[in-house]
Design a protein around this motif. Structure first.
Motif, PDB file in Angstrom:
ATOM      1  N   MET A 234      43.850  33.344  43.837  1.00  0.00           N
ATOM      2  CA  MET A 234      42.543  33.323  44.836  1.00  0.00           C
ATOM      3  C   MET A 234      42.347  34.525  45.455  1.00  0.00           C
ATOM      4  O   MET A 234      43.069  35.435  45.990  1.00  0.00           O
ATOM      5  CB  MET A 234      42.756  32.042  45.608  1.00  0.00           C
ATOM      6  CG  MET A 234      43.454  32.238  46.614  1.00  0.00           C
ATOM      7  SD  MET A 234      43.368  30.839  47.733  1.00  0.00           S
ATOM      8  CE  MET A 234      44.607  31.442  49.140  1.00  0.00           C
ATOM      9  N   PHE A 235      41.017  34.705  45.758  1.00  0.00           N
ATOM     10  CA  PHE A 235      40.354  35.630  46.725  1.00  0.00           C
ATOM     11  C   PHE A 235      40.325  34.977  47.997  1.00  0.00           C
ATOM     12  O   PHE A 235      39.805  34.082  48.154  1.00  0.00           O
ATOM     13  CB  PHE A 235      39.328  35.997  46.135  1.00  0.00           C
ATOM     14  CG  PHE A 235      38.547  37.223  47.261  1.00  0.00           C
ATOM     15  CD1 PHE A 235      39.194  38.505  47.089  1.00  0.00           C
ATOM     16  CD2 PHE A 235      37.660  37.111  48.087  1.00  0.00           C
ATOM     17  CE1 PHE A 235      38.563  39.698  47.924  1.00  0.00           C
ATOM     18  CE2 PHE A 235      37.209  37.807  49.095  1.00  0.00           C
ATOM     19  CZ  PHE A 235      37.696  39.241  49.048  1.00  0.00           C
ATOM     20  N   ALA A 236      41.200  35.444  48.998  1.00  0.00           N
ATOM     21  CA  ALA A 236      41.648  34.497  50.160  1.00  0.00           C
ATOM     22  C   ALA A 236      40.829  34.955  51.258  1.00  0.00           C
ATOM     23  O   ALA A 236      41.145  34.385  52.328  1.00  0.00           O
ATOM     24  CB  ALA A 236      42.924  34.738  50.596  1.00  0.00           C
ATOM     25  N   LEU A 237      39.735  35.449  51.152  1.00  0.00           N
ATOM     26  CA  LEU A 237      38.826  35.868  52.527  1.00  0.00           C
ATOM     27  C   LEU A 237      37.434  35.193  52.152  1.00  0.00           C
ATOM     28  O   LEU A 237      36.759  35.149  51.148  1.00  0.00           O
ATOM     29  CB  LEU A 237      38.594  37.519  52.497  1.00  0.00           C
ATOM     30  CG  LEU A 237      39.739  38.377  52.857  1.00  0.00           C
ATOM     31  CD1 LEU A 237      39.227  39.755  52.729  1.00  0.00           C
ATOM     32  CD2 LEU A 237      40.529  37.907  53.965  1.00  0.00           C
ATOM     33  N   LEU A 251      32.119  41.126  51.113  1.00  0.00           N
ATOM     34  CA  LEU A 251      33.047  40.122  50.688  1.00  0.00           C
ATOM     35  C   LEU A 251      32.792  39.819  49.309  1.00  0.00           C
ATOM     36  O   LEU A 251      33.759  39.613  48.484  1.00  0.00           O
ATOM     37  CB  LEU A 251      33.397  39.042  51.621  1.00  0.00           C
ATOM     38  CG  LEU A 251      33.854  39.276  52.795  1.00  0.00           C
ATOM     39  CD1 LEU A 251      33.939  37.818  53.745  1.00  0.00           C
ATOM     40  CD2 LEU A 251      35.398  39.640  52.741  1.00  0.00           C
ATOM     41  N   GLY A 252      31.563  39.604  48.866  1.00  0.00           N
ATOM     42  CA  GLY A 252      31.493  39.139  47.429  1.00  0.00           C
ATOM     43  C   GLY A 252      31.572  40.172  46.472  1.00  0.00           C
ATOM     44  O   GLY A 252      32.109  39.837  45.359  1.00  0.00           O
ATOM     45  N   GLU A 253      31.359  41.521  46.672  1.00  0.00           N
ATOM     46  CA  GLU A 253      31.778  42.747  46.145  1.00  0.00           C
ATOM     47  C   GLU A 253      33.185  42.780  45.805  1.00  0.00           C
ATOM     48  O   GLU A 253      33.618  43.035  44.859  1.00  0.00           O
ATOM     49  CB  GLU A 253      31.007  43.905  46.476  1.00  0.00           C
ATOM     50  CG  GLU A 253      29.565  44.005  46.455  1.00  0.00           C
ATOM     51  CD  GLU A 253      28.979  45.196  47.317  1.00  0.00           C
ATOM     52  OE1 GLU A 253      29.829  45.760  47.811  1.00  0.00           O
ATOM     53  OE2 GLU A 253      27.790  45.565  46.891  1.00  0.00           O
ATOM     54  N   ARG A 254      33.843  42.681  46.921  1.00  0.00           N
ATOM     55  CA  ARG A 254      35.493  42.430  46.737  1.00  0.00           C
ATOM     56  C   ARG A 254      35.991  41.286  45.795  1.00  0.00           C
ATOM     57  O   ARG A 254      36.752  41.599  45.083  1.00  0.00           O
ATOM     58  CB  ARG A 254      35.835  42.401  48.209  1.00  0.00           C
ATOM     59  CG  ARG A 254      35.640  43.700  49.135  1.00  0.00           C
ATOM     60  CD  ARG A 254      36.254  43.686  50.496  1.00  0.00           C
ATOM     61  NE  ARG A 254      37.758  43.522  50.346  1.00  0.00           N
ATOM     62  CZ  ARG A 254      38.533  43.136  51.532  1.00  0.00           C
ATOM     63  NH1 ARG A 254      37.770  43.200  52.572  1.00  0.00           N
ATOM     64  NH2 ARG A 254      39.812  42.941  51.182  1.00  0.00           N
ATOM     65  N   ALA A 255      35.383  40.315  46.099  1.00  0.00           N
ATOM     66  CA  ALA A 255      36.015  39.037  45.374  1.00  0.00           C
ATOM     67  C   ALA A 255      35.465  39.234  43.776  1.00  0.00           C
ATOM     68  O   ALA A 255      36.574  39.139  42.989  1.00  0.00           O
ATOM     69  CB  ALA A 255      35.088  37.721  45.624  1.00  0.00           C
ATOM     70  N   VAL A 256      34.356  39.702  43.322  1.00  0.00           N
ATOM     71  CA  VAL A 256      34.005  39.854  42.075  1.00  0.00           C
ATOM     72  C   VAL A 256      34.855  40.920  41.369  1.00  0.00           C
ATOM     73  O   VAL A 256      35.273  41.014  40.208  1.00  0.00           O
ATOM     74  CB  VAL A 256      32.626  40.396  42.214  1.00  0.00           C
ATOM     75  CG1 VAL A 256      32.204  40.912  40.389  1.00  0.00           C
ATOM     76  CG2 VAL A 256      31.697  39.132  42.248  1.00  0.00           C
ATOM     77  N   ARG A 260      37.593  40.665  38.458  1.00  0.00           N
ATOM     78  CA  ARG A 260      37.283  41.473  37.207  1.00  0.00           C
ATOM     79  C   ARG A 260      38.614  42.055  37.086  1.00  0.00           C
ATOM     80  O   ARG A 260      38.918  42.095  35.634  1.00  0.00           O
ATOM     81  CB  ARG A 260      35.991  42.435  37.429  1.00  0.00           C
ATOM     82  CG  ARG A 260      35.653  43.113  36.471  1.00  0.00           C
ATOM     83  CD  ARG A 260      34.312  44.001  36.703  1.00  0.00           C
ATOM     84  NE  ARG A 260      32.942  43.116  36.780  1.00  0.00           N
ATOM     85  CZ  ARG A 260      32.051  43.372  37.792  1.00  0.00           C
ATOM     86  NH1 ARG A 260      32.084  44.117  38.783  1.00  0.00           N
ATOM     87  NH2 ARG A 260      31.105  42.365  37.552  1.00  0.00           N
ATOM     88  N   GLY A 261      39.303  42.472  37.795  1.00  0.00           N
ATOM     89  CA  GLY A 261      40.482  43.157  37.482  1.00  0.00           C
ATOM     90  C   GLY A 261      41.331  42.109  37.016  1.00  0.00           C
ATOM     91  O   GLY A 261      42.185  42.503  35.901  1.00  0.00           O
TER      92      GLY A 261
END
Length: 270
Positions: A234-237, A251-256, A260-261
């Motif tokens: 999961m993306f934990a932030l 945060l949205g860009e980091r999660a995406v 994606r990775g």
């Protein structure tokens, strides 16, 4: 937190296809919280996704798939004993969900599905497989109705991924990466050895660096070799309620980017 009706309603009314109901890491297992959490799980299993709060489902009639995460094997339920012995929290959470909602979910083709954490090897997975098979027999379910995804978040389990898949057999939903607990397990097991000094987490501990990239690649290889799904962590932030639009966007860009990775790393190679 399954004991928090507002949190549960926000998750189940978010439009997500599935929701993990966590009785493990994100939960404080007081007796009050445990009972309240299972009451809420009972309700959402029957379609009451808003739990009588002000939240409304974003899709009419849309009920996310439930993946219940019981407590780990090291936790006990101190308020329930069998023959004078405390019941493992993992079995208590599993039994409560299966007894009250397992048949309902199975009849609607919605599970029951579980997310198993903290496993340290194939023997623990085999115990779960035996528990699943016994429960299916007692509740009149066909073999393989109960399915579970195993979170690989301990160093010993990282060396037994294929064995864990084999132990669960028809009950397996594949394996999942657990970056931070895997890192903690690495430190607990090897932290006293200078040759295995853990790198600075703020600089070198991420899925695009060598340490965890190799761990993820091994998980993907094991799953693809055995025809099982491999999923990322999961993306934990999360942006707070009063976060600025810039914080939300970042945060949205980091999660995406993180997801994606994962998708790139876990796709099938033809």
């Amino acid at each position: 937190d399954p004991s928090d009706a507002d949190h549960m309603a926000r998750a189940f009314c978010s439009g997500a296809n599935g929701v993990q109901v966590d009785f493990d890491d994100g939960f404080c297992p007081t007796w009050h919280n445990v009972l309240k959490g299972h009451l809420h799980l009972h309700r959402v299993s029957r379609g009451d996704v808003c739990l009588h709060t002000q939240h409304k489902s974003v899709k009419e009639g849309h009920v996310p798939i439930i993946m219940a995460r019981p407590r780990a094997w090291n936790m006990h339920e101190n308020n329930v004993t069998v023959s004078g012995r405390r019941v493992p929290g993992a079995l208590f959470d599993f039994a409560m969900h299966m007894w009250h909602s397992g048949t309902v979910l199975a009849e609607n083709g919605r599970g029951p599905f579980f997310y198993l954490s903290k496993l340290e090897g194939w023997r623990e997975a085999q115990v779960w497989d035996e528990v699943f098979a016994w429960s299916e027999q007692k509740l009149g379910m066909s073999k393989g109705t109960i399915r579970a995804c195993v979170l690989i978040e301990s160093l010993p389990a990282a060396f037994e991924m294929e064995e864990i898949l084999f132990a669960l057999k028809d009950h397996s939903l594949g394996l999942n990466c657990g970056m931070w607990d895997y890192s903690a397990s690495f430190i607990c097991r090897l932290g006293h050895m200078p040759a295995y000094m853990f790198p600075d987490r703020s600089k070198y501990v991420s899925m695009d660096r060598e340490l965890l990239s190799a761990y993820r690649a091994q998980l993907v290889a094991a799953c693809h070799k055995r025809g099982a799904p491999a999923t990322g962590g999961m993306f934990a932030l999360e942006a707070g309620k009063h976060a600025s639009s810039e914080v939300v966007r970042t945060l949205g860009e980091r999660a995406v980017g993180a997801k994606r990775g994962d998708a790139e790393a876990m796709k099938d190679v033809v």
